[in-house]
Design a protein around this motif. Structure first.
Motif, PDB file in Angstrom:
ATOM      1  N   GLN A  85       0.827  -1.199   0.000  1.00 38.01           N
ATOM      2  CA  GLN A  85       0.000   0.000   0.000  1.00 38.01           C
ATOM      3  C   GLN A  85       0.869   1.259   0.000  1.00 38.01           C
ATOM      4  OE1 GLN A  85      -3.156   0.163  -0.498  1.00 38.01           O
ATOM      5  NE2 GLN A  85      -3.341   2.395  -0.220  1.00 38.01           N
ATOM      6  N   ALA A  86       1.934   1.234   0.797  1.00 36.87           N
ATOM      7  CA  ALA A  86       2.832   2.396   0.880  1.00 36.87           C
ATOM      8  C   ALA A  86       3.489   2.663  -0.476  1.00 36.87           C
ATOM      9  CB  ALA A  86       3.897   2.170   1.955  1.00 36.87           C
ATOM     10  N   LEU A  87       3.907   1.603  -1.161  1.00 39.29           N
ATOM     11  CA  LEU A  87       4.523   1.769  -2.483  1.00 39.29           C
ATOM     12  C   LEU A  87       3.511   2.352  -3.457  1.00 39.29           C
ATOM     13  CD1 LEU A  87       6.573  -1.561  -2.823  1.00 39.29           C
ATOM     14  CD2 LEU A  87       7.475   0.754  -2.444  1.00 39.29           C
ATOM     15  N   HIS A  88       2.298   1.837  -3.398  1.00 43.37           N
ATOM     16  CA  HIS A  88       1.236   2.325  -4.273  1.00 43.37           C
ATOM     17  C   HIS A  88       0.972   3.803  -4.037  1.00 43.37           C
ATOM     18  CE1 HIS A  88      -2.521   2.678  -6.411  1.00 43.37           C
ATOM     19  NE2 HIS A  88      -3.168   2.958  -5.299  1.00 43.37           N
ATOM     20  N   GLU A  89       0.892   4.188  -2.764  1.00 40.80           N
ATOM     21  CA  GLU A  89       0.628   5.597  -2.436  1.00 40.80           C
ATOM     22  C   GLU A  89       1.766   6.498  -2.884  1.00 40.80           C
ATOM     23  OE1 GLU A  89      -0.440   5.583   1.715  1.00 40.80           O
ATOM     24  OE2 GLU A  89      -2.349   4.590   1.259  1.00 40.80           O
ATOM     25  N   ALA A  90       2.980   5.954  -2.900  1.00 38.11           N
ATOM     26  CA  ALA A  90       4.137   6.736  -3.356  1.00 38.11           C
ATOM     27  C   ALA A  90       4.207   6.809  -4.876  1.00 38.11           C
ATOM     28  CB  ALA A  90       5.419   6.126  -2.801  1.00 38.11           C
ATOM     29  N   GLU A  91       3.271   6.090  -5.544  1.00 41.76           N
ATOM     30  CA  GLU A  91       3.188   6.054  -7.010  1.00 41.76           C
ATOM     31  C   GLU A  91       4.239   5.180  -7.677  1.00 41.76           C
ATOM     32  OE1 GLU A  91       1.910   9.598  -9.331  1.00 41.76           O
ATOM     33  OE2 GLU A  91       1.914  10.585  -7.375  1.00 41.76           O
ATOM     34  N   ILE A  92       4.913   4.361  -6.878  1.00 40.99           N
ATOM     35  CA  ILE A  92       5.749   3.315  -7.488  1.00 40.99           C
ATOM     36  C   ILE A  92       4.788   2.331  -8.148  1.00 40.99           C
ATOM     37  CG2 ILE A  92       7.148   1.283  -6.914  1.00 40.99           C
ATOM     38  CD1 ILE A  92       9.012   2.948  -5.481  1.00 40.99           C
ATOM     39  N   GLN A  93       5.200   1.809  -9.310  1.00 36.34           N
ATOM     40  CA  GLN A  93       4.319   0.914 -10.058  1.00 36.34           C
ATOM     41  C   GLN A  93       4.493  -0.526  -9.580  1.00 36.34           C
ATOM     42  OE1 GLN A  93       2.977   2.344 -13.728  1.00 36.34           O
ATOM     43  NE2 GLN A  93       2.605   3.660 -11.960  1.00 36.34           N
ATOM     44  N   LEU A  94       3.425  -1.284  -9.679  1.00 35.84           N
ATOM     45  CA  LEU A  94       3.464  -2.663  -9.208  1.00 35.84           C
ATOM     46  C   LEU A  94       3.135  -3.612 -10.356  1.00 35.84           C
ATOM     47  CD1 LEU A  94       3.845  -4.328  -6.597  1.00 35.84           C
ATOM     48  CD2 LEU A  94       1.353  -4.261  -6.331  1.00 35.84           C
ATOM     49  N   SER A  95       3.949  -4.652 -10.471  1.00 40.09           N
ATOM     50  CA  SER A  95       3.769  -5.609 -11.557  1.00 40.09           C
ATOM     51  C   SER A  95       3.756  -7.024 -11.002  1.00 40.09           C
ATOM     52  CB  SER A  95       4.931  -5.439 -12.551  1.00 40.09           C
ATOM     53  OG  SER A  95       4.849  -6.377 -13.590  1.00 40.09           O
ATOM     54  N   LEU A  96       2.850  -7.844 -11.494  1.00 36.85           N
ATOM     55  CA  LEU A  96       2.803  -9.242 -11.066  1.00 36.85           C
ATOM     56  C   LEU A  96       3.576 -10.090 -12.069  1.00 36.85           C
ATOM     57  CD1 LEU A  96       1.738 -11.386  -9.115  1.00 36.85           C
ATOM     58  CD2 LEU A  96      -0.276 -11.600 -10.580  1.00 36.85           C
ATOM     59  N   ASP A  97       4.623 -10.757 -11.555  1.00 28.58           N
ATOM     60  CA  ASP A  97       5.532 -11.564 -12.368  1.00 28.58           C
ATOM     61  C   ASP A  97       4.965 -12.979 -12.557  1.00 28.58           C
ATOM     62  OD1 ASP A  97       7.848 -12.070 -13.759  1.00 28.58           O
ATOM     63  OD2 ASP A  97       9.192 -11.653 -12.086  1.00 28.58           O
ATOM     64  N   ASP A  98       5.360 -13.626 -13.635  1.00 34.58           N
ATOM     65  CA  ASP A  98       5.078 -15.061 -13.841  1.00 34.58           C
ATOM     66  C   ASP A  98       3.588 -15.391 -13.854  1.00 34.58           C
ATOM     67  OD1 ASP A  98       7.814 -15.216 -13.717  1.00 34.58           O
ATOM     68  OD2 ASP A  98       7.886 -16.145 -11.738  1.00 34.58           O
ATOM     69  N   PHE A  99       2.754 -14.471 -14.328  1.00 32.65           N
ATOM     70  CA  PHE A  99       1.317 -14.757 -14.354  1.00 32.65           C
ATOM     71  C   PHE A  99       1.034 -15.943 -15.288  1.00 32.65           C
ATOM     72  CE2 PHE A  99      -3.029 -14.210 -15.975  1.00 32.65           C
ATOM     73  CZ  PHE A  99      -3.717 -14.186 -14.771  1.00 32.65           C
ATOM     74  N   GLY A 100       0.155 -16.835 -14.805  1.00 27.56           N
ATOM     75  CA  GLY A 100      -0.194 -18.001 -15.610  1.00 27.56           C
ATOM     76  C   GLY A 100       0.518 -19.266 -15.160  1.00 27.56           C
ATOM     77  N   THR A 101       1.424 -19.132 -14.166  1.00 26.81           N
ATOM     78  CA  THR A 101       2.094 -20.327 -13.656  1.00 26.81           C
ATOM     79  C   THR A 101       1.489 -20.760 -12.317  1.00 26.81           C
ATOM     80  OG1 THR A 101       3.746 -18.993 -12.505  1.00 26.81           O
ATOM     81  CG2 THR A 101       4.301 -19.713 -14.728  1.00 26.81           C
ATOM     82  N   GLY A 102       0.644 -19.928 -11.734  1.00 29.12           N
ATOM     83  CA  GLY A 102       0.083 -20.225 -10.415  1.00 29.12           C
ATOM     84  C   GLY A 102      -1.423 -20.324 -10.444  1.00 29.12           C
ATOM     85  N   TYR A 103      -2.046 -19.738  -9.439  1.00 30.43           N
ATOM     86  CA  TYR A 103      -3.482 -19.931  -9.260  1.00 30.43           C
ATOM     87  C   TYR A 103      -4.305 -18.689  -9.538  1.00 30.43           C
ATOM     88  CZ  TYR A 103      -1.538 -23.912  -6.840  1.00 30.43           C
ATOM     89  OH  TYR A 103      -0.831 -25.036  -6.546  1.00 30.43           O
ATOM     90  N   CYS A 104      -3.670 -17.539  -9.602  1.00 33.23           N
ATOM     91  CA  CYS A 104      -4.426 -16.294  -9.689  1.00 33.23           C
ATOM     92  C   CYS A 104      -5.206 -16.198 -10.992  1.00 33.23           C
ATOM     93  CB  CYS A 104      -3.494 -15.089  -9.610  1.00 33.23           C
ATOM     94  SG  CYS A 104      -2.937 -14.710  -7.954  1.00 33.23           S
ATOM     95  N   SER A 105      -6.433 -15.720 -10.891  1.00 37.49           N
ATOM     96  CA  SER A 105      -7.187 -15.318 -12.071  1.00 37.49           C
ATOM     97  C   SER A 105      -7.096 -13.803 -12.147  1.00 37.49           C
ATOM     98  CB  SER A 105      -8.645 -15.746 -11.933  1.00 37.49           C
ATOM     99  OG  SER A 105      -9.231 -15.039 -10.859  1.00 37.49           O
ATOM    100  N   VAL A 106      -7.386 -13.264 -13.321  1.00 37.27           N
ATOM    101  CA  VAL A 106      -7.334 -11.808 -13.464  1.00 37.27           C
ATOM    102  C   VAL A 106      -8.300 -11.156 -12.468  1.00 37.27           C
ATOM    103  CG1 VAL A 106      -7.664  -9.860 -15.019  1.00 37.27           C
ATOM    104  CG2 VAL A 106      -6.637 -11.955 -15.876  1.00 37.27           C
ATOM    105  N   ALA A 107      -9.473 -11.770 -12.277  1.00 40.23           N
ATOM    106  CA  ALA A 107     -10.493 -11.191 -11.398  1.00 40.23           C
ATOM    107  C   ALA A 107      -9.990 -11.072  -9.954  1.00 40.23           C
ATOM    108  CB  ALA A 107     -11.765 -12.030 -11.446  1.00 40.23           C
ATOM    109  N   PHE A 108      -9.218 -12.077  -9.517  1.00 41.26           N
ATOM    110  CA  PHE A 108      -8.671 -12.075  -8.155  1.00 41.26           C
ATOM    111  C   PHE A 108      -7.790 -10.839  -7.925  1.00 41.26           C
ATOM    112  CE2 PHE A 108      -4.730 -12.965  -5.820  1.00 41.26           C
ATOM    113  CZ  PHE A 108      -5.201 -13.259  -4.553  1.00 41.26           C
ATOM    114  N   LEU A 109      -7.157 -10.394  -9.019  1.00 38.28           N
ATOM    115  CA  LEU A 109      -6.164  -9.325  -8.916  1.00 38.28           C
ATOM    116  C   LEU A 109      -6.788  -7.961  -8.672  1.00 38.28           C
ATOM    117  CD1 LEU A 109      -3.908 -10.576 -11.787  1.00 38.28           C
ATOM    118  CD2 LEU A 109      -3.582 -10.877  -9.321  1.00 38.28           C
ATOM    119  N   LYS A 110      -8.093  -7.896  -8.754  1.00 38.42           N
ATOM    120  CA  LYS A 110      -8.813  -6.629  -8.620  1.00 38.42           C
ATOM    121  C   LYS A 110      -8.489  -5.926  -7.305  1.00 38.42           C
ATOM    122  CE  LYS A 110     -13.457  -4.911  -9.489  1.00 38.42           C
ATOM    123  NZ  LYS A 110     -12.960  -3.822 -10.329  1.00 38.42           N
TER     124      LYS A 110
END
Ligand code: C2E
Ligand code: CA
Ligand code: CA
Ligand code: CA
Length: 280
Positions: free
Chosen positions: A168-193
Motif C-alpha cells: 500500500q505504501a509503495l502504491h501511495e508513493a506512485e511506485i508501479q506494481l507488476s505481477l511476475d510469472d502470471f499463468g504459472t500459479g493460481y491467480c485469475s485476473v479477477a482475483f487481482l482486482k
C-alpha cells in the motif's frame, strides 16, 4: 533391506555434506560480494508491441564470482534469501536500476521505466526499507512512477499485515506494481482486482500452449480485455518467436520481452541500442 538402507545412507551422506558445505561457502562469499563490487545488473529491453520501441527494461542481477565465473540468480538468490543477504542485494539492485533509468530518461525517453525484481523476504519484517528507496529516488530526482516493482503471486497470497502495508505504501508513493510469472500459479485476473496492479507479466507457459490452438488468440484477448478494464497493462515475457509475438500483439498485449527482441544487456549496451534507434 536394512543393510541396503544403511549402504544408501553411507553413500549419500558424504554427498549431502559436500552439498551443504558448498552452500555455506557460497553464503559466506555472498556477504563479501556486495562490498567487493562483484555484483552486476543487466537490463533486458521491454518493447512496446505496436511501435516496436524500447520503453522499459527489467533489471536482472548477476554475480561475477572471483573463481566460479558468472553466476545467475538461480545460483544464489535462494541462499541470499535464507541468509538475509537479499535485503542488501535488493537495495543495491534497486539503486543501480534507478540510476540507469534516470540516465535513459535524460538521454532517450523521459517516460522510460525500469522494472526491479523483489523477493517476498524484502516485504517481510526486517526486509527492505522502502522509505529509504523513496528518499533515494528523491535524491536523484527520479519520479517514483519510473520504477516498477515486480512481485510474485505467492507474495500477494501471503496477505499478511506487513506485506499489505508495504504494498500500500509503495502504491501511495506512485511506485508501479507488476505481477511476475502470471499463468504459472493460481491467480485469475479477477482475483487481482483487490491489488493496485499496474502491470501483469504473462509467463511463456501461459501462451505457448494457447498459441497453437485455434482459440488461443481469443482466450488471450479475453484475458487482456479484462485486465485493461481494470487499468492493468500486459507484458508478455520470454518471447522467442515472431509467431507468438504476433498472436499476443493481436490479442491486445501491450509490451513484449524476450530473446526475440534482445537478451539481457549491460547498461552501456542498452544505452547504445536505444541511441541507435533514436538516430534511425
Ligand atoms: P524472471 O523475473 O521471470 O526473469 C526472466 C528470466 O528469463 C531471466 O532469467 C531472463 O534472462 C530470462 N529470459 C529472458 N528472455 C527469455 C527468453 O526469450 N527465453 C527464455 N527461455 N528465457 C528468457 P535470469 O536473469 O536468469 O533470472 C531468473 C530469475 O531470477 C528471474 O526470473 C527473477 O525471478 C530472479 N531475479 C533476477 N534478478 C533478481 C533480483 O535482482 N532480485 C530478486 N529477488 N530476484 C531476481
Ligand atoms: Ca521478473
Ligand atoms: Ca499503481
Ligand atoms: Ca517472469
Amino acid at each position: 533391506a536394512k543393510q541396503q538402507g544403511r549402504d544408501r545412507f553411507n553413500y549419500f551422506a558424504p554427498f549431502m555434506q559436500e552439498a551443504s558445505r558448498a552452500r555455506v561457502a557460497l553464503a559466506n562469499e555472498l556477504r563479501d560480494a556486495l562490498c567487493g563490487d562483484q555484483l552486476r545488473v543487466l537490463f533486458q529491453p521491454i518493447v512496446e508491441l505496436d511501435s516496436g520501441r524500447i520503453r522499459k527494461a527489467e533489471a536482472l542481477v548477476r554475480w561475477q564470482h572471483p573463481t566460479r565465473g558468472l553466476l545467475g540468480p538461480a545460483d544464489f538468490i535462494t541462499i541470499a534469501e535464507h541468509t538475509g543477504a537479499i535485503v542488501g542485494i535488493g537495495d543495491w539492485v534497486f539503486r543501480q536500476a534507478a540510476r540507469h533509468a534516470k540516465r535513459m530518461q535524460q538521454l532517450h525517453d523521459p517516460d522510460f521505466q525500469v522494472a526491479v525484481n523483489n523477493s517476498a523476504w524484502q516485504f517481510r519484517e526486517g526486509g527492505s526499507n522502502f522509505g529509504e528507496w523513496l528518499d533515494f529516488l528523491d535524491e536523484i530526482q527520479l519520479h517514483p512512477r519510473s520504477v516498477i516493482i515486480e512481485v510474485k503471486e505467492s507474495l500477494l497470497l501471503e496477505a499478511n499485515h506487513e506485506v499489505g502495508r508495504k504494498l500500500q505504501a509503495l502504491h501511495e508513493a506512485e511506485i508501479q506494481l507488476s505481477l511476475d510469472d502470471f499463468g504459472t500459479g493460481y491467480c485469475s485476473v479477477a482475483f487481482l482486482k483487490r491489488y493496485n496492479l499496474d502491470f501483469l507479466k504473462i509467463d511463456p507457459a501461459f501462451f505457448t500452449n494457447l498459441a497453437d490452438g485455434a482459440d488461443g488468440g481469443a482466450i488471450c484477448a479475453a484475458m487482456v480485455g479484462l485486465a485493461h478494464k481494470m487499468g492493468i497493462q500486459i507484458i508478455a515475457e520470454g518471447l522467442e518467436t515472431a509467431a507468438n509475438m504476433r498472436t499476443l500483439r493481436d490479442a491486445g498485449c501491450d509490451f513484449g520481452q524476450g530473446y526475440l527482441f534482445s537478451r539481457p544487456l549491460s547498461g552501456e549496451e542498452l544505452a547504445s541500442l536505444m541511441g541507435s534507434v533514436d538516430k534511425s
